[in-house]
Design a protein around this motif. Sequence first.
Motif, PDB file in Angstrom:
ATOM      1  N   MET A 164      15.258  28.886  52.140  1.00 45.45           N
ATOM      2  CA  MET A 164      16.125  29.622  51.229  1.00 45.45           C
ATOM      3  C   MET A 164      15.299  30.296  50.133  1.00 45.45           C
ATOM      4  SD  MET A 164      19.637  27.543  51.400  1.00 45.45           S
ATOM      5  CE  MET A 164      20.346  29.173  51.238  1.00 45.45           C
ATOM      6  N   ALA A 165      15.995  31.071  49.349  1.00 43.03           N
ATOM      7  CA  ALA A 165      15.303  31.882  48.333  1.00 43.03           C
ATOM      8  C   ALA A 165      14.550  30.998  47.336  1.00 43.03           C
ATOM      9  CB  ALA A 165      16.304  32.769  47.607  1.00 43.03           C
ATOM     10  N   ASP A 166      15.167  29.907  46.914  1.00 48.72           N
ATOM     11  CA  ASP A 166      14.496  29.031  45.964  1.00 48.72           C
ATOM     12  C   ASP A 166      15.078  27.625  46.043  1.00 48.72           C
ATOM     13  OD1 ASP A 166      16.936  29.134  44.610  1.00 48.72           O
ATOM     14  OD2 ASP A 166      16.269  30.880  43.438  1.00 48.72           O
ATOM     15  N   GLU A 167      14.499  26.730  45.266  1.00 50.64           N
ATOM     16  CA  GLU A 167      14.900  25.333  45.309  1.00 50.64           C
ATOM     17  C   GLU A 167      16.359  25.150  44.896  1.00 50.64           C
ATOM     18  OE1 GLU A 167      12.015  22.777  43.600  1.00 50.64           O
ATOM     19  OE2 GLU A 167      13.220  20.967  43.849  1.00 50.64           O
ATOM     20  N   SER A 168      16.791  25.942  43.947  1.00 54.74           N
ATOM     21  CA  SER A 168      18.163  25.822  43.476  1.00 54.74           C
ATOM     22  C   SER A 168      19.146  26.162  44.597  1.00 54.74           C
ATOM     23  CB  SER A 168      18.350  26.746  42.268  1.00 54.74           C
ATOM     24  OG  SER A 168      19.687  27.111  42.141  1.00 54.74           O
ATOM     25  N   ALA A 169      18.843  27.192  45.346  1.00 54.67           N
ATOM     26  CA  ALA A 169      19.704  27.567  46.475  1.00 54.67           C
ATOM     27  C   ALA A 169      19.712  26.441  47.513  1.00 54.67           C
ATOM     28  CB  ALA A 169      19.208  28.866  47.109  1.00 54.67           C
ATOM     29  N   ALA A 170      18.545  25.837  47.721  1.00 47.50           N
ATOM     30  CA  ALA A 170      18.459  24.744  48.689  1.00 47.50           C
ATOM     31  C   ALA A 170      19.325  23.567  48.234  1.00 47.50           C
ATOM     32  CB  ALA A 170      17.005  24.310  48.861  1.00 47.50           C
ATOM     33  N   GLN A 171      19.251  23.236  46.950  1.00 43.53           N
ATOM     34  CA  GLN A 171      20.039  22.115  46.435  1.00 43.53           C
ATOM     35  C   GLN A 171      21.539  22.393  46.548  1.00 43.53           C
ATOM     36  OE1 GLN A 171      19.226  19.051  45.604  1.00 43.53           O
ATOM     37  NE2 GLN A 171      17.070  19.447  46.104  1.00 43.53           N
ATOM     38  N   LYS A 172      21.930  23.631  46.284  1.00 46.67           N
ATOM     39  CA  LYS A 172      23.356  23.976  46.408  1.00 46.67           C
ATOM     40  C   LYS A 172      23.815  23.827  47.853  1.00 46.67           C
ATOM     41  CE  LYS A 172      23.627  27.048  42.476  1.00 46.67           C
ATOM     42  NZ  LYS A 172      23.187  28.409  42.138  1.00 46.67           N
ATOM     43  N   THR A 173      22.982  24.278  48.774  1.00 43.60           N
ATOM     44  CA  THR A 173      23.335  24.170  50.193  1.00 43.60           C
ATOM     45  C   THR A 173      23.439  22.705  50.613  1.00 43.60           C
ATOM     46  OG1 THR A 173      22.203  26.246  50.624  1.00 43.60           O
ATOM     47  CG2 THR A 173      22.618  24.838  52.527  1.00 43.60           C
ATOM     48  N   LEU A 174      22.502  21.904  50.132  1.00 43.54           N
ATOM     49  CA  LEU A 174      22.534  20.473  50.428  1.00 43.54           C
ATOM     50  C   LEU A 174      23.846  19.848  49.942  1.00 43.54           C
ATOM     51  CD1 LEU A 174      20.990  17.869  51.345  1.00 43.54           C
ATOM     52  CD2 LEU A 174      20.114  17.708  49.013  1.00 43.54           C
ATOM     53  N   ALA A 175      24.233  20.194  48.723  1.00 49.17           N
ATOM     54  CA  ALA A 175      25.470  19.636  48.160  1.00 49.17           C
ATOM     55  C   ALA A 175      26.680  20.066  48.984  1.00 49.17           C
ATOM     56  CB  ALA A 175      25.616  20.089  46.709  1.00 49.17           C
ATOM     57  N   LYS A 176      26.715  21.329  49.356  1.00 44.31           N
ATOM     58  CA  LYS A 176      27.846  21.816  50.160  1.00 44.31           C
ATOM     59  C   LYS A 176      27.880  21.122  51.529  1.00 44.31           C
ATOM     60  CE  LYS A 176      28.047  26.558  48.402  1.00 44.31           C
ATOM     61  NZ  LYS A 176      27.658  27.917  48.780  1.00 44.31           N
ATOM     62  N   ALA A 177      26.704  20.942  52.109  1.00 43.71           N
ATOM     63  CA  ALA A 177      26.647  20.300  53.427  1.00 43.71           C
ATOM     64  C   ALA A 177      27.206  18.878  53.339  1.00 43.71           C
ATOM     65  CB  ALA A 177      25.214  20.286  53.948  1.00 43.71           C
ATOM     66  N   LYS A 178      26.819  18.174  52.290  1.00 37.12           N
ATOM     67  CA  LYS A 178      27.320  16.815  52.133  1.00 37.12           C
ATOM     68  C   LYS A 178      28.827  16.818  51.887  1.00 37.12           C
ATOM     69  CE  LYS A 178      23.050  14.482  51.075  1.00 37.12           C
ATOM     70  NZ  LYS A 178      22.178  13.780  50.119  1.00 37.12           N
ATOM     71  N   ALA A 179      29.279  17.776  51.113  1.00 39.65           N
ATOM     72  CA  ALA A 179      30.727  17.888  50.878  1.00 39.65           C
ATOM     73  C   ALA A 179      31.455  18.166  52.190  1.00 39.65           C
ATOM     74  CB  ALA A 179      30.996  18.996  49.864  1.00 39.65           C
ATOM     75  N   ASN A 180      30.791  18.841  53.097  1.00 38.31           N
ATOM     76  CA  ASN A 180      31.381  19.119  54.401  1.00 38.31           C
ATOM     77  C   ASN A 180      31.136  17.995  55.416  1.00 38.31           C
ATOM     78  OD1 ASN A 180      32.571  22.073  54.851  1.00 38.31           O
ATOM     79  ND2 ASN A 180      30.972  22.188  53.280  1.00 38.31           N
ATOM     80  N   HIS A 181      30.618  16.878  54.913  1.00 36.66           N
ATOM     81  CA  HIS A 181      30.397  15.689  55.755  1.00 36.66           C
ATOM     82  C   HIS A 181      29.425  15.952  56.914  1.00 36.66           C
ATOM     83  CE1 HIS A 181      33.522  13.831  53.439  1.00 36.66           C
ATOM     84  NE2 HIS A 181      34.350  14.836  53.739  1.00 36.66           N
ATOM     85  N   ILE A 182      28.460  16.793  56.676  1.00 36.37           N
ATOM     86  CA  ILE A 182      27.430  16.994  57.696  1.00 36.37           C
ATOM     87  C   ILE A 182      26.405  15.864  57.557  1.00 36.37           C
ATOM     88  CG2 ILE A 182      25.536  18.495  58.442  1.00 36.37           C
ATOM     89  CD1 ILE A 182      27.276  20.863  57.809  1.00 36.37           C
ATOM     90  N   GLU A 183      26.088  15.241  58.672  1.00 33.37           N
ATOM     91  CA  GLU A 183      25.145  14.125  58.667  1.00 33.37           C
ATOM     92  C   GLU A 183      23.707  14.627  58.757  1.00 33.37           C
ATOM     93  OE1 GLU A 183      26.525  10.102  60.703  1.00 33.37           O
ATOM     94  OE2 GLU A 183      26.504  11.810  62.091  1.00 33.37           O
ATOM     95  N   HIS A 184      22.790  13.811  58.310  1.00 30.65           N
ATOM     96  CA  HIS A 184      21.361  14.054  58.515  1.00 30.65           C
ATOM     97  C   HIS A 184      20.943  15.405  57.943  1.00 30.65           C
ATOM     98  CE1 HIS A 184      21.843  10.554  60.935  1.00 30.65           C
ATOM     99  NE2 HIS A 184      22.333  11.168  61.990  1.00 30.65           N
ATOM    100  N   VAL A 185      21.295  15.658  56.710  1.00 32.47           N
ATOM    101  CA  VAL A 185      20.847  16.897  56.073  1.00 32.47           C
ATOM    102  C   VAL A 185      19.997  16.526  54.857  1.00 32.47           C
ATOM    103  CG1 VAL A 185      23.077  17.088  54.870  1.00 32.47           C
ATOM    104  CG2 VAL A 185      21.556  19.075  54.995  1.00 32.47           C
ATOM    105  N   TYR A 186      18.863  17.224  54.725  1.00 32.20           N
ATOM    106  CA  TYR A 186      17.879  16.897  53.698  1.00 32.20           C
ATOM    107  C   TYR A 186      17.302  18.180  53.110  1.00 32.20           C
ATOM    108  CZ  TYR A 186      18.127  12.654  56.502  1.00 32.20           C
ATOM    109  OH  TYR A 186      18.580  11.578  57.198  1.00 32.20           O
TER     110      TYR A 186
END
Lengths: 326, 326, 326, 326
Positions: free
Chosen positions: D5-27
Amino acid sequence: MIVIMADESAAQKTLAKAKANHIEHVYASENRVGFAGLKDIDEVPFINEQQVVDVITNHPAAMQVSRAFHPTDTVIQTPHSTIGGQNFSLIAGPDAIESAEHVLAMGQAAKAAGATILRGGSYKPRTSPYSFQGLGEQGLIWHRAAADALGMDMMTEIMSPADVDLVGKYTDIFQIGTRNMQNFSLLKAVGRQNKPVLLKRGMSATVDEFLSAAEYIASEGNQQIILMERGIRSFDQKYLRNTMDVSVIPVLQKLTHLPVLADPSHAAGVSEHVSPIGLAAVAAGAQGLMLEIHDQPAKAWVDGKQALTPDQMTNLFAKANAIHEL
Amino acid sequence: MIVIMADESAAQKTLAKAKANHIEHVYASENRVGFAGLKDIDEVPFINEQQVVDVITNHPAAMQVSRAFHPTDTVIQTPHSTIGGQNFSLIAGPDAIESAEHVLAMGQAAKAAGATILRGGSYKPRTSPYSFQGLGEQGLIWHRAAADALGMDMMTEIMSPADVDLVGKYTDIFQIGTRNMQNFSLLKAVGRQNKPVLLKRGMSATVDEFLSAAEYIASEGNQQIILMERGIRSFDQKYLRNTMDVSVIPVLQKLTHLPVLADPSHAAGVSEHVSPIGLAAVAAGAQGLMLEIHDQPAKAWVDGKQALTPDQMTNLFAKANAIHEL
Amino acid sequence: MIVIMADESAAQKTLAKAKANHIEHVYASENRVGFAGLKDIDEVPFINEQQVVDVITNHPAAMQVSRAFHPTDTVIQTPHSTIGGQNFSLIAGPDAIESAEHVLAMGQAAKAAGATILRGGSYKPRTSPYSFQGLGEQGLIWHRAAADALGMDMMTEIMSPADVDLVGKYTDIFQIGTRNMQNFSLLKAVGRQNKPVLLKRGMSATVDEFLSAAEYIASEGNQQIILMERGIRSFDQKYLRNTMDVSVIPVLQKLTHLPVLADPSHAAGVSEHVSPIGLAAVAAGAQGLMLEIHDQPAKAWVDGKQALTPDQMTNLFAKANAIHEL
Amino acid sequence: MIVIMADESAAQKTLAKAKANHIEHVYASENRVGFAGLKDIDEVPFINEQQVVDVITNHPAAMQVSRAFHPTDTVIQTPHSTIGGQNFSLIAGPDAIESAEHVLAMGQAAKAAGATILRGGSYKPRTSPYSFQGLGEQGLIWHRAAADALGMDMMTEIMSPADVDLVGKYTDIFQIGTRNMQNFSLLKAVGRQNKPVLLKRGMSATVDEFLSAAEYIASEGNQQIILMERGIRSFDQKYLRNTMDVSVIPVLQKLTHLPVLADPSHAAGVSEHVSPIGLAAVAAGAQGLMLEIHDQPAKAWVDGKQALTPDQMTNLFAKANAIHEL
């Protein structure tokens, strides 16, 4: 050092005296007393020399599982099976427990083919942490129900000492997988249970290491151990996952009194070669076979490539029985 | 590239044209033409396209020995034996030829047990240059005389291209040992002979390497090749010399049309385990067994530890036949 | 049995007497006489006991190449190289000879980087009979010419006893490849030549088998033997072709007086890892390295994947020299 | 699938959304997000496509430990050591903790030679249940005291998930032994700790299996992992216990960002060859060495045969540093 005494009573008395003298690692089997840490009869001055028939000092390091300590074949009795000696045991079932219906259906097929033990994994040792790890207790419940409905024994893998109580609540036989053959904490934990343990050979374990792993279980008091050859790691993995080491079967049977079974499913890794490899193990003297089956191998949750269909299993078991009869 | 043509005549014509066009490594088998160096039908513009039934490009590198080139089992006919297909062949004899009387006595025992091929080494590949290297031509003479007297085939090992004429003067079957599986000069030399060759698998040869070694023989024009598994090198040599790789037998039989036999004597290295290992190979599908025998194993000039007595051989062959029947 | 005598003259006299007494396999080295087939001084009653300093009976089976027979390092002198002892030897060249110009160019690069021996194959042991088998004598001629023009030694592989005279007409050093390590006919043939032999370790040869293969050469009279580790066969071939067994280098150097070199090109099989593996071998004590080079690896006729460019070779040799200095 | 992703902040946002969507094994790692169970960007419709720089789908199964997920070297900081990257780490100590005085004396020698990590076992994985199994918590106490007195890190082996709290109370680094490399329960248990884990390669583990074992630790949240090569099982155990696989070091370093160290003591099994094998590992690129030492090897409680004396260790570390500098 193994001391052969006049009779079982003399052996029991010696065992009691040894414990009273705080000698570690001492065990009795019929008229024999094994002192795993001693090498000289002079170290046990309390022994009644008149009742000493013979002293064996060149026994294997894995003393209790050796024929020097227990010359006759160990025969293990479970609710529905008799394993070892001249008996020929058939174990079958799905790689992983998938549902109540599925394990029941696979169990029915297994029983019809002659199996008395229903295998299936609810805790799965997978190479990757992201692969399906098993259904856990829900799987155990379905597995137990199927075994009970069919009048079969249940066998399932255990991966952690912490799971001994939980898994032990359901299973008839604990299975220790190849990757855990030298997981000594786990071996000690099942060694403290009063249920049979099926121990698979490690991928590159020598004969002596395999027997010493079994000795870990015996050293904690559990002598109900079944050994299983499941293929070793070799230099050519293009066509088969592992190399079934049939030669180890007669070698083990000479050294140990424990039953030796074989798992051709994991040895082959591909279903088309499971049958000849399984028959080879039986011809070499294996006292039983374990097979992975699935009605729809392509849809199996785990290791479908190596699963036989129920028909293939039935066919193989029939031939295996015929070879065992010979 | 293997081209399946309408019939054998079309294949022969294509072969002739290819040779006229100076294409290297082209061979025909029934209605198939194999171009070992080509991958595209456009490279053979002289072919009659109307007679092309199919083109196979994903065949193994060892083309001629593959089932893609020759789908049905190769059956090899020698004066006294039929090897391959549904036939079950028994080969037996002393490790080394020791005397005229001894090879004759061993041959009598072998024949009585059902063997049709009398083995024995007059040129011995020994780990040390100071060990007995074989009797040379004198051994060949005694060996031939025994085979003739008994109406058996003679099989003996060849170790150098320079010996092809001499050994070929006596033997019915050339044996290539495990250490020479990739002795390409020797493979080419026997490939130019019109006698069957028994090729043992190298100690750590992969399936593909084994088949490619056979292909060396075929590439020189000799398709009478017998493959033999004799145990691979593994990590535990405490109780057995090698590890019989029974799994390779069905794998090979799927890939190649050549007969696949097994040598449990060298796989085990100790006589007490030869029998179960040999039976395992048969159960896995081996189309024959080779055994080393000696009337006085402890006095054998070479490898006495692994030699069976004639009685043990007879017993093993009887069981092996029973398993093969199944 | 090795008998240490008072001086070289006594040893020579004993050797002569032994031969006069028709004792087989007897050899002398300085003040030592080795009786490969005997184990007791009483078996040589003709020996002058007053000149016997010591008798060694527990030497390795590979007697002549052991330090028990020859305690100091063997140093081999060729026209342009000194191999063994404290010397560090660099061998480089193309895998296969491709043309007069190419081998000359590669030789120039090799020499500039510090190599004194120019390697290259004109007889190539290929897994498949349909792969390029080498240019034969034409390659030898070009190879010799390049070596002469550059003032380097020529080293090339020999695959058949029948080629000894032809190859020997050109080369300074015979190379025996890994597949022929136990091609005893070939070992004996080069053992009768008066030129150094570089012997590569077999793919799954034990230390004892490797030394016994060298002993075959020595047993015919040729003590100029260079040992080379080139990677063993292991269970993981996904990322590298072989597993460089650096540990064998100090083990061999303790047991034998022969020079021990390493071939990281074949051990790695992929060029990107040749350098660290080569440096590891030097750090373990290798007395030299052999490298395959090509100016255009992607266009190399054989094994281009493992070829270093001349620049990569130069870089590696510089680091290797620095480690050897330490 | 790894999304850059463009930067770390974008990565962290994506991680949070993935977890909110109950996606497993995301880091997430810096600007990268790894979805271990997904292969297509369309499976994450919530991602902000404008911030997606690149998508990697052909990464290794062991995703988090791969350079595709984390391109730069991981550097691990402990109280007294910096491990990984360009750093060169020295770990030394006795095989087993024997007494407070002994571990202190060995620690002093180790520190004087340049080591910053003091190793020693209080829970010992022994082949036989009757061998000394370690002093348990008493050993941990003495070990901790010695490390504190010397200003060193403490490292000790853990054998059971049940011991994590107890061992973790004392140690700075958890060590997982070769027999437990695929003890997945144990790997998960240390993966939930916030302390570095040194993971030894299994005796016959492939590169992919080794990395997947490390991934088990990472999958639970612990990225502080040190890999250690310690010798693989091979076919010749006459002179050395294992075969140090130096080639795996550059292979691993290309695939993973984790530090790769080497243990020449267990690889050799005999002290006289520890030094050349250790230097070879360093020349191959190992980022550190672990050595077993003992002032009186013949009296060591465990594995004295492979222990170096403090002087030998000092000598080896000096040479190792010199090679690392090159």
